[in-house]
Motif scaffolding. Structure first.
Motif, PDB file in Angstrom:
ATOM      1  N   ARG A  30      28.153  13.929  50.664  1.00  0.00           N
ATOM      2  CA  ARG A  30      29.442  14.426  49.939  1.00  0.00           C
ATOM      3  C   ARG A  30      30.725  14.080  50.755  1.00  0.00           C
ATOM      4  O   ARG A  30      30.697  13.855  52.195  1.00  0.00           O
ATOM      5  CB  ARG A  30      29.467  15.977  50.122  1.00  0.00           C
ATOM      6  N   GLU A  31      31.774  13.918  50.249  1.00  0.00           N
ATOM      7  CA  GLU A  31      32.928  13.688  50.743  1.00  0.00           C
ATOM      8  C   GLU A  31      33.375  14.922  51.197  1.00  0.00           C
ATOM      9  O   GLU A  31      33.711  15.714  50.196  1.00  0.00           O
ATOM     10  CB  GLU A  31      34.032  12.814  49.949  1.00  0.00           C
ATOM     11  N   VAL A  32      33.776  15.208  52.447  1.00  0.00           N
ATOM     12  CA  VAL A  32      34.302  16.427  52.732  1.00  0.00           C
ATOM     13  C   VAL A  32      35.590  16.480  53.681  1.00  0.00           C
ATOM     14  O   VAL A  32      35.776  15.129  54.358  1.00  0.00           O
ATOM     15  CB  VAL A  32      33.223  17.172  53.796  1.00  0.00           C
ATOM     16  N   SER A  33      36.062  17.456  53.674  1.00  0.00           N
ATOM     17  CA  SER A  33      37.385  17.440  54.675  1.00  0.00           C
ATOM     18  C   SER A  33      37.023  18.728  55.599  1.00  0.00           C
ATOM     19  O   SER A  33      36.951  19.943  55.298  1.00  0.00           O
ATOM     20  CB  SER A  33      38.741  17.665  53.986  1.00  0.00           C
ATOM     21  N   SER A  34      36.829  18.548  56.918  1.00  0.00           N
ATOM     22  CA  SER A  34      36.437  19.591  57.762  1.00  0.00           C
ATOM     23  C   SER A  34      37.657  19.801  58.884  1.00  0.00           C
ATOM     24  O   SER A  34      37.986  18.793  59.582  1.00  0.00           O
ATOM     25  CB  SER A  34      35.136  19.237  58.295  1.00  0.00           C
ATOM     26  N   ASP A  35      37.578  20.934  59.258  1.00  0.00           N
ATOM     27  CA  ASP A  35      38.312  21.374  60.470  1.00  0.00           C
ATOM     28  C   ASP A  35      37.632  22.128  61.402  1.00  0.00           C
ATOM     29  O   ASP A  35      37.989  23.032  62.342  1.00  0.00           O
ATOM     30  CB  ASP A  35      39.781  21.863  60.120  1.00  0.00           C
ATOM     31  N   ARG A  36      36.257  22.040  61.551  1.00  0.00           N
ATOM     32  CA  ARG A  36      35.176  22.956  62.369  1.00  0.00           C
ATOM     33  C   ARG A  36      34.528  21.798  63.169  1.00  0.00           C
ATOM     34  O   ARG A  36      34.081  20.689  62.563  1.00  0.00           O
ATOM     35  CB  ARG A  36      34.287  23.686  61.482  1.00  0.00           C
ATOM     36  N   GLY A  37      34.241  22.021  64.323  1.00  0.00           N
ATOM     37  CA  GLY A  37      33.499  21.138  65.259  1.00  0.00           C
ATOM     38  C   GLY A  37      33.995  21.273  66.763  1.00  0.00           C
ATOM     39  O   GLY A  37      34.157  22.372  67.134  1.00  0.00           O
ATOM     40  N   MET A  38      33.659  20.050  67.417  1.00  0.00           N
ATOM     41  CA  MET A  38      33.769  20.308  68.853  1.00  0.00           C
ATOM     42  C   MET A  38      34.942  18.942  69.029  1.00  0.00           C
ATOM     43  O   MET A  38      34.501  17.751  68.988  1.00  0.00           O
ATOM     44  CB  MET A  38      32.724  19.866  69.713  1.00  0.00           C
ATOM     45  N   PRO A  39      36.299  19.216  69.306  1.00  0.00           N
ATOM     46  CA  PRO A  39      37.111  18.237  69.627  1.00  0.00           C
ATOM     47  C   PRO A  39      36.899  17.460  70.806  1.00  0.00           C
ATOM     48  O   PRO A  39      36.599  17.944  71.830  1.00  0.00           O
ATOM     49  CB  PRO A  39      38.497  18.867  69.206  1.00  0.00           C
ATOM     50  N   LEU A  40      37.438  16.209  70.783  1.00  0.00           N
ATOM     51  CA  LEU A  40      37.593  15.372  71.897  1.00  0.00           C
ATOM     52  C   LEU A  40      39.130  15.597  72.440  1.00  0.00           C
ATOM     53  O   LEU A  40      39.793  15.389  71.864  1.00  0.00           O
ATOM     54  CB  LEU A  40      37.234  14.050  71.819  1.00  0.00           C
ATOM     55  N   ILE A  41      38.894  15.992  73.744  1.00  0.00           N
ATOM     56  CA  ILE A  41      40.105  16.464  74.457  1.00  0.00           C
ATOM     57  C   ILE A  41      40.807  15.497  75.249  1.00  0.00           C
ATOM     58  O   ILE A  41      39.729  15.198  76.253  1.00  0.00           O
ATOM     59  CB  ILE A  41      40.391  17.750  74.970  1.00  0.00           C
ATOM     60  N   ILE A  42      41.843  15.095  75.144  1.00  0.00           N
ATOM     61  CA  ILE A  42      42.221  13.989  76.086  1.00  0.00           C
ATOM     62  C   ILE A  42      43.183  14.596  77.315  1.00  0.00           C
ATOM     63  O   ILE A  42      43.959  15.419  77.160  1.00  0.00           O
ATOM     64  CB  ILE A  42      43.412  12.991  75.455  1.00  0.00           C
ATOM     65  N   ASP A  43      42.870  14.625  78.388  1.00  0.00           N
ATOM     66  CA  ASP A  43      43.192  15.478  79.559  1.00  0.00           C
ATOM     67  C   ASP A  43      43.732  14.400  80.786  1.00  0.00           C
ATOM     68  O   ASP A  43      42.811  14.131  81.735  1.00  0.00           O
ATOM     69  CB  ASP A  43      42.212  16.251  80.054  1.00  0.00           C
ATOM     70  N   GLU A  44      44.844  13.879  80.421  1.00  0.00           N
ATOM     71  CA  GLU A  44      45.251  12.963  81.557  1.00  0.00           C
ATOM     72  C   GLU A  44      46.035  13.870  82.617  1.00  0.00           C
ATOM     73  O   GLU A  44      46.813  14.446  82.224  1.00  0.00           O
ATOM     74  CB  GLU A  44      46.308  11.943  80.721  1.00  0.00           C
ATOM     75  N   PRO A  45      46.086  13.393  83.769  1.00  0.00           N
ATOM     76  CA  PRO A  45      46.482  13.888  84.948  1.00  0.00           C
ATOM     77  C   PRO A  45      47.860  14.024  84.837  1.00  0.00           C
ATOM     78  O   PRO A  45      48.707  12.972  84.530  1.00  0.00           O
ATOM     79  CB  PRO A  45      46.174  13.005  86.412  1.00  0.00           C
ATOM     80  N   GLY A  46      48.735  15.274  84.932  1.00  0.00           N
ATOM     81  CA  GLY A  46      49.925  15.268  84.833  1.00  0.00           C
ATOM     82  C   GLY A  46      50.487  15.471  83.561  1.00  0.00           C
ATOM     83  O   GLY A  46      51.716  15.506  83.242  1.00  0.00           O
ATOM     84  N   LYS A  47      49.827  15.481  82.768  1.00  0.00           N
ATOM     85  CA  LYS A  47      50.018  15.396  81.005  1.00  0.00           C
ATOM     86  C   LYS A  47      49.667  16.688  80.378  1.00  0.00           C
ATOM     87  O   LYS A  47      48.548  17.265  80.903  1.00  0.00           O
ATOM     88  CB  LYS A  47      49.777  14.188  80.223  1.00  0.00           C
TER      89      LYS A  47
END
Length: 202
Positions: A30-47
């Motif tokens: 199916r073609e779906v649009s989802s906002d549930r799951g486990m996000p990849l978080i960008i965690d740069e030092p100082g930002k």
């Protein structure tokens, strides 16, 4: 059993809020649009940390997880649609071609579709042990491929010969065209006649 994962009565995904993304689910198609799951978080030092828009998404239809990172999707989209009333020995090759597409094995898709045409022709009455071109001619001459489809079959013959005898890697676009053509032949010769037969029996 993997089917148990579809039962949301006792299996719950602990979902987090992710940036909404549309995709074709590799499990249910199916073609779906989802906002549930486990996000990849960008965690740069100082930002300030932020979501990249990539991660693991949960299908809103079958609740299965899909990993998406830039242009990578696992499991990938099984291009094409299932076709009803196809004999197992023919359908197995078609589904293997769709699975190869999901894995990004596009040259494998072309070779499997070439083999699929041979299976279809044999199932529809062609003799065994013929050369590939003879199977192609059989489908054309007996009108199993539909009107004005000779160009499509010639493309499959060309791609199949290249993949078989030359050092050529087939593209995603070539694999898509060939799967769609094979899907059309399967529907013309197996699914649609079965629908007409059901209508006549009612």
């Amino acid at each position: 059993m993997i089917d148990d994962l579809y039962n949301t009565n006792y299996n719950k995904w602990k979902s987090d809020s992710v940036l909404e993304k549309s995709y074709v689910c590799g499990y249910c198609g199916r073609e779906v649009s989802s906002d549930r799951g486990m996000p990849l978080i960008i965690d740069e030092p100082g930002k300030v940390s932020y979501q990249s828009g990539d991660g693991v998404y949960i299908c809103t239809h079958c609740h299965m997880p899909t990993f998406i990172y830039e242009d990578i999707q696992v499991p990938g989209n099984r291009f094409g649609s299932p076709v009803k009333n196809v004999p197992d020995e023919v359908n197995d090759v078609y589904e293997e071609a769709r699975s190869s597409f999901a894995a990004g094995a596009y040259t494998g898709v072309v070779l499997l579709c070439r083999k699929l045409l041979m299976h279809i022709a044999t199932n529809l009455g062609a003799d065994g042990g013929l050369r590939f071109i003879q199977y192609v001619n059989y489908l054309n001459e007996n009108h199993y491929a539909g009107a004005r489809s000779e160009q499509w079959i010639n493309q499959i013959r060309q791609f199949g010969n290249q993949a078989n005898h030359e050092i050529i890697i087939n593209s995603k676009e070539e694999a898509q065209r060939i799967i769609k053509f094979c899907e059309m032949i399967l529907k013309l010769n197996y699914e649609y006649p079965s629908i007409a037969s059901d209508d006549n029996n009612n």
